[in-house]
Design an enzyme around this catalytic site. Structure first.
Site, PDB file in Angstrom:
ATOM      1  N   LEU A 165       0.162   5.452   6.031  1.00 35.73           N
ATOM      2  CA  LEU A 165      -0.730   4.922   7.084  1.00 35.73           C
ATOM      3  C   LEU A 165      -1.715   6.008   7.536  1.00 35.73           C
ATOM      4  CD1 LEU A 165       1.782   2.997   9.411  1.00 35.73           C
ATOM      5  CD2 LEU A 165       0.166   2.000   7.780  1.00 35.73           C
TER       6      LEU A 165
ATOM      7  N   GLY B 145      15.269   4.443   0.089  1.00 39.64           N
ATOM      8  CA  GLY B 145      14.333   5.591   0.150  1.00 39.64           C
ATOM      9  C   GLY B 145      13.575   5.711   1.453  1.00 39.64           C
TER      10      GLY B 145
ATOM     11  N   LYS C 203       7.470  13.825  14.463  1.00 41.54           N
ATOM     12  CA  LYS C 203       6.236  13.045  14.257  1.00 41.54           C
ATOM     13  C   LYS C 203       5.404  12.951  15.536  1.00 41.54           C
ATOM     14  CE  LYS C 203       8.028  10.306  10.434  1.00 41.54           C
ATOM     15  NZ  LYS C 203       8.833   9.138  10.087  1.00 41.54           N
TER      16      LYS C 203
END
Ligand SMILES: NC(=O)C1=CN([C@@H]2O[C@H](COP(=O)(O)OP(=O)(O)OC[C@H]3O[C@@H](n4cnc5c(N)ncnc54)[C@H](OP(=O)(O)O)[C@@H]3O)[C@@H](O)[C@H]2O)C=CC1
Ligand SMILES: N[C@@H](CC=O)C(=O)O
Length: 816
Positions: free
Chosen positions: A610, A662, A680
Site C-alpha cells: 500500500l 505468510g 509501523k
C-alpha cells in the site's frame, strides 16, 4: 596506390601471413605494404638486451628461440628451392644481433642507441620474409628498407620525424609498383637507427601514405576497428563506424591502442582516409577515419577512453595568485625535467595549478618543481609540492559534443550517482574532449557507467544484491524472473542478480546468477560467518548501479545499511528494524542516502504494497501538515481477529493459519505482542515529521504473560493453546456487544499508542475484512474527512511487489 599496414598479430604465424596475402591479392590498385614484427618479437628483443645487460647468458636462449621462430615461419611460407636467400639474410642479421648483445653483455652497458638497433631487427626480419613470400605468390613486391627513406632525429627510442628530408626521399618512389617496407624504424642524419616509438609501424605507414599522397591508408590488426570503450573494461564496447581525424586523435591519444596517435597527422592534412580493419574478419567494415563522414552520428559522444597510471601534482599557495609568470615557471620546469604533462587544470582563484603526469615521471617532476620553487616554499608562498598517485583519466570524445547543453551535467550526474568521486576536470574550448580524473579503483565502474549513459543502444545493467530468500524473498525472485525479459525488451534494463545471502550462505557473482536458480545457487554458496562478509564482497565488487535489497527480518542485516549507503549503494527494505530503531539512526540513514547520492526506500515496512509512506511524504512535501493518523496496520492481527470464532476454532489454529499464509512476521510474537504495529505507527509518525522514539509508543498488550515470554514460535503456539480461555473471553466480550476486535494504532499531537479495541459497526474499521489494513490521515488539508488508504496489508507476494515497486522507483530516478 594504397598504403596498407599489418600489425604484429596479423603476421604472427605462417597461417596469418597467408591471410594477409589473400587481402592483398584482392586489391585493385598498387599497394605499399608496411609490416610490424611478428607479435611478441620486439618485447623479446628488448628482453634479450636487458638479460645481456644483467650479465646472464640467458639472452642467448632468447635469441635462439627468436631465430628458430623466424626460420620456421620462413620455411613454412617459402618453397624449399626459394628459401636460400631468405635464410641467409636471417642468419646474417642474427649474427649481427648476437654480436650486439654480446657487446652489451661484455661491457655491462646498454645505451638507447644500442637498444634501438637491437629492437629494430624484428621489422627487418618480418618484412624480408613476407616480401619474399609475396613475390613467390606472384604479388611482385619490392622490399625497401625504411631506414633509407624515413629520417628522424633526437631520442633513439622515440625519434622526431625530419619531415623535409623524409619527404624528399620518399617522393621518388614509383606509385605504380608494389612495395613492402619494415615499420617502426628510421635513421638519423648520422645513419644511426632511430625508432618511432612503440606502435610506430602505424606511424611509418602514415608517413609513407602522406608523402606519396595515396588514395587511402589501411591499418589491419586483430580487432574490428576503434571501439567506443576499452573492451577489457566494458564488455559491451562496440566498433565505431566512422570518426573525424580529430576524434580519432583524441581517442588514440587517450588509450585506444588500435591506432598510434601520431599516425593521424601525416594523412590528415592531405585528407587521406584511414580505414581500420580486422585481418581475421576482413568482411567487417571496420572504422573509417576521415573527412567524409557518411552518417549523422546518433550520439554526440563517439567514444570513451581511459588511461590509468596517472599522478596528480598540485602546485598551490597564496603566492600563485595574480603573479605573472607562475604558470610559465611550472611548465618550463617540467619541460627542463623532460616531463610530459598529460592534463592541466587551474581554478580561477589562481591559487593552484594541478598537473597530471604519468606515474613514471612523478618523482622527477616533484623534485624539479620543489627545486624551482624553493624560495617561494621557504617564504610560505607556495606549499611543498607532492604527487598523489593511483589515478585514471576518463575522457568523453566527440566532435558533436560541442555546444551540447547538459552533457557534462549528465557525466557528473552519472558518476556521482555511483559514488565516483571526481578529483579533477579538464575540458578544452573545442569541447571535443571532457576529461575527468578519478581513483583508478573506480575506472572500470566509471567507464561502464558512462558507456551505458551515453550509448543508449546498450542495455543498462542494474546490479542487485539480495538478502533473504524466505517468503518475501522467494516471491521477489519470482517477480523478477517473470518480468526480466519484458524489462529488457521494453525498458532496455538488465536486472542482474550479483549477490544473494541468507543467514548461512552467500553467493557473489559479477556475471550474474539466474533469477530462477537463486535457491540452488545459494545452497552451493560459501558459508558466511557474519553478514559483514557479504557487505565486504559487495564493496569489493564496486559495481555501477548497485542496489541492496533486504528481505529479511534480521537486526544484523539492518545494521549494515549505513555502511552500504556510504558506498553509494541504494537500499530497499521491507524489514522494519532500521526505520524503527533510534530516531538518530533512522535520520542518519536518510541523510546518508542523500549525501552519497543514492536512495533508501522502505515503503513496504508499513502496509506491504500500500502507498502509505509515499502518500505521507508527498503530503508533507507539498506543504501539508499531518495532525492525526489512525490505522489498522497489522494484516496478520486483522486476519486473526476476523477469523477467530471461539465456538468454531481455537485462537492458536488461526494464528498458525496466518503464519502459513505468510501474513505474520517470521516470529509471530512480533505481531501478537504489538511490536510490529508499534514499529509501523512509529515509522508513520516519523514520516509525518515527528522525532518519536519506540519507547514513547504506548502499547497495551492483549496476550497473556506466558505468551509474551515465549522463546520461539513453537513455545508461543503452546502458550497460546494454554491461554485459549483468555482469547475466548476477549472474543465473547466483543461479540456480546456486536463489536469486532481491532488492533488500532493512533498518532496525534506528537503521541502514539496502540491497543486492542472493540469497534462497532459505526466505525470505519468495523468492516475491514481479511488481512486488510486501513490508514486514515487527518491533516491541514483533510481536517475532518480523512484521507484513507485501504487494502490488503500483508502477504509475501504483495510485499515482494511493493519491494519491486521501490526498485523501479529508484531505477527511474537514477538510471533511466
Ligand atoms: N509477510 C508480509 O506480509 C510482510 C513482511 N514484511 C517483512 O518481510 C521480511 C521477511 O519476511 P519473510 O520473508 O516472511 O521472512 P522469512 O523468515 O520467510 O525469510 C527471512 C529470510 O531472511 C534470511 N535471514 C535471516 N537472518 C539473516 C541474516 N543474518 N543474514 C542474511 N539473511 C538472513 C533467512 O535466511 P535463513 O533461511 O537462512 O534463516 C530467510 O531467507 C520481514 O522483515 C517482514 O517484516 C514486510 C511487510 C509485509
Ligand atoms: N506481519 C505483518 C506483515 C506486514 O508488515 C503484518 O501482519 O501486518
Amino acid at each position: 596506390m594504397l598504403v596498407i599496414k599489418f600489425g604484429g598479430s596479423s603476421v604472427a604465424s605462417s597461417q596469418n601471413i597467408k591471410k594477409v596475402k589473400v587481402v592483398l591479392s584482392q586489391k585493385k590498385q598498387p599497394f605499399f605494404l608496411v609490416v610490424s614484427a611478428f607479435s611478441g618479437t620486439t618485447d623479446l628483443l628488448q628482453n634479450a638486451a636487458k638479460q645481456a645487460l644483467g650479465g646472464t647468458d640467458s639472452y642467448l636462449n632468447t635469441l635462439d628461440a627468436l631465430k628458430n621462430r623466424h626460420f620456421l615461419i620462413a620455411k613454412e611460407l617459402i618453397l624449399l628451392e626459394n628459401q636460400a636467400d631468405t635464410l641467409i639474410y636471417i642468419q646474417k642479421q642474427f649474427n649481427q644481433l648476437t654480436a650486439l648483445c654480446e657487446g652489451v653483455f661484455a661491457l655491462g652497458e646498454l645505451t638507447d642507441k644500442t637498444l634501438a638497433r637491437i629492437m629494430s631487427f624484428g621489422e627487418l626480419f618480418s618484412s624480408f620474409i613476407i616480401g619474399h613470400y609475396l613475390c613467390q605468390e606472384a604479388l611482385n613486391v619490392e622490399w625497401i628498407n625504411s631506414l633509407d627513406y624515413i629520417k628522424a632525429e633526437g631520442n633513439y627510442l622515440e625519434g622526431e620525424l625530419n619531415r623535409t628530408e623524409t619527404a624528399s626521399l620518399i617522393k621518388d618512389l614509383d606509385k605504380t609498383r608494389n612495395y613492402i617496407a619494415p615499420g617502426f624504424i628510421a635513421s638519423n642524419s648520422k645513419g644511426e637507427i632511430v625508432l618511432l616509438g612503440r606502435g610506430g609501424s602505424d606511424y611509418s605507414a602514415a608517413i609513407f601514405a602522406g608523402n606519396l599522397n595515396v588514395n587511402g591508408l589501411e591499418i589491419w590488426s586483430d580487432v574490428d576497428g576503434m571501439l567506443d570503450a576499452n573492451p577489457k573494461l566494458v564488455k559491451s564496447a562496440r566498433t565505431i563506424k566512422e570518426l573525424s581525424y580529430k576524434e580519432a586523435f583524441e581517442l588514440s591519444h587517450f588509450g585506444a591502442k588500435v591506432l598510434y596517435a601520431p599516425t593521424i597527422r601525416p594523412v590528415m592534412n592531405k585528407g587521406i582516409p584511414i580505414q581500420l580493419k580486422n585481418t581475421f574478419s576482413p568482411e567487417k567494415k571496420g572504422t573509417y577515419i576521415g573527412n567524409k563522414l557518411k552518417q549523422e552520428p546518433q550520439n554526440s559522444v563517439k567514444g570513451i577512453s581511459s588511461i590509468a597510471g596517472l599522478s596528480l601534482i598540485t602546485v598551490a599557495g597564496i603566492g600563485l595568485a595574480g603573479i605573472k609568470g607562475m604558470a610559465k615557471k611550472v611548465f618550463a620546469t617540467l619541460e627542463r625535467a623532460s616531463v610530459n604533462v598529460v592534463l592541466i587544470t587551474q581554478c580561477c582563484s589562481e591559487q593552484n595549478i594541478c598537473i597530471g603526469v604519468v606515474d613514471k615521471d612523478k618523482n622527477q617532476a616533484v623534485t624539479a618543481l620543489n627545486e624551482a620553487f624553493d624560495s617561494e616554499i621557504r617564504k610560505l608562498l607556495v606549499d611543498k609540492i607532492i604527487a598523489k598517485s593511483n589515478y585514471s583519466v576518463i575522457a568523453l570524445v566527440g566532435d558533436n559534443m560541442k555546444m551540447k547543453v547538459g552533457l557534462s551535467g549528465q557525466l557528473f550526474g552519472a558518476l556521482g550517482q555511483n559514488g565516483i568521486n571526481i578529483i579533477a576536470i579538464a575540458q578544452g574550448a573545442s569541447e571535443r574532449n571532457i576529461s575527468v580524473v578519478i581513483d583508478t579503483k573506480d575506472e572500470k565502474k566509471a567507464t561502464n557507467v558512462l558507456h551505458e549513459c551515453f550509448f543508449n543502444t546498450v542495455s543498462k545493467k542494474v546490479h542487485l544484491f539480495v538478502a533473504g530468500l524466505g517468503n518475501v524473498g522467494k516471491q521477489f525472485f519470482k517477480i523478477i524472473a517473470e518480468q526480466k525479459a519484458t524489462l529488457l525488451a521494453e525498458n532496455n534494463l538488465d536486472l542482474r542478480l550479483v549477490g544473494i545471502a541468507n543467514s548461512k550462505r552467500m553467493v557473489l557473482d559479477e556475471l550474474g546468477i539466474d533469477w530462477d536458480q537463486g535457491g540452488v545457487a545459494l545452497a552451493q554458496g560459501t558459508e558466511v560467518g557474519h553478514f559483514s562478509d557479504f557487505v565486504e564482497g559487495m564493496k569489493k565488487m564496486n559495481l555501477r548501479n548497485s542496489i541492496f535489497i533486504d528481505n529479511t527480518a534480521s537486526e544484523e542485516v539492518s545494521a549494515s545499511y549505513l555502511e552500504i549507503l556510504k558506498e553509494s549503494i541504494s537500499v530497499i527494505t521491507c524489514n522494519k528494524i532500521a526505520c524503527s530503531s533510534s530516531y538518530e539512526h533512522y535520520k542518519g540513514l536518510k541523510d546518508t542516502a542523500k549525501k552519497f547520492n543514492c536512495f533508501f526506500n522502505y515503503e513496504t515496512t508499513v502496509g506491504a504494497a500500500l502507498p502509505v509512506i509515499k502518500t505521507i511524504q508527498d503530503l508533507r512535501l507539498s506543504g501539508d501538515k499531518i495532525n492525526r493518523i489512525q490505522a489498522v496496520l497489522s494484516g496478520s492481527l486483522n486476519f486473526i481477529f476476523n477469523h477467530y470464532n471461539s465456538s468454531k476454532n481455537t485462537f492458536v489454529e488461526i494464528v498458525k493459519q496466518a503464519k502459513e499464509e505468510g501474513y505474520t512476521e517470521p516470529n509471530p510474537l512480533i505481531d501478537l505482542s504489538g511490536i510490529d504495529v508499534m514499529r509501523k505507527i512509529l515509522i508513520l509518525a516519523r514520516e509525518a515529521g515527528y522525532s518519536l522514539e519506540m519507547d514513547e509508543v504506548v502499547a497495551n498488550a492483549f496476550i497473556p504473560e506466558n505468551c509474551l515470554h515465549a522463546q520461539n514460535a513453537t513455545a508461543l503456539f503452546e502458550a497460546i493453546e494454554q491461554s485459549e480461555s483468555h482469547f475466548k473471553q476477549l472474543y465473547e466480550d466483543a461479540s456480546s456487544t456486536d463489536s469486532k476486535l481491532k488492533v488500532i494504532a493512533t498518532f496525534e499531537k506528537g503521541k502514539a499508542w496502540v491497543g486492542l479495541e472493540k469497534v462497532q459497526s459505526s466505525s470505519p474499521f468495523f468492516h475491514l475484512e481479511g488481512k486488510d489494513n486501513i490508514v486514515s490521515i487527518q491533516s491541514r488539508r483533510y481536517p475532518t474527512e480523512p484521507l484513507v488508504i485501504k487494502g490488503a496489508g500483508a502477504g509475501a507476494e504483495l510485499t515482494a511487489a511493493g519491494v519491486f515497486a521501490d526498485l523501479m522507483l529508484i531505477i527511474n530516478k537514477s538510471i533511466n
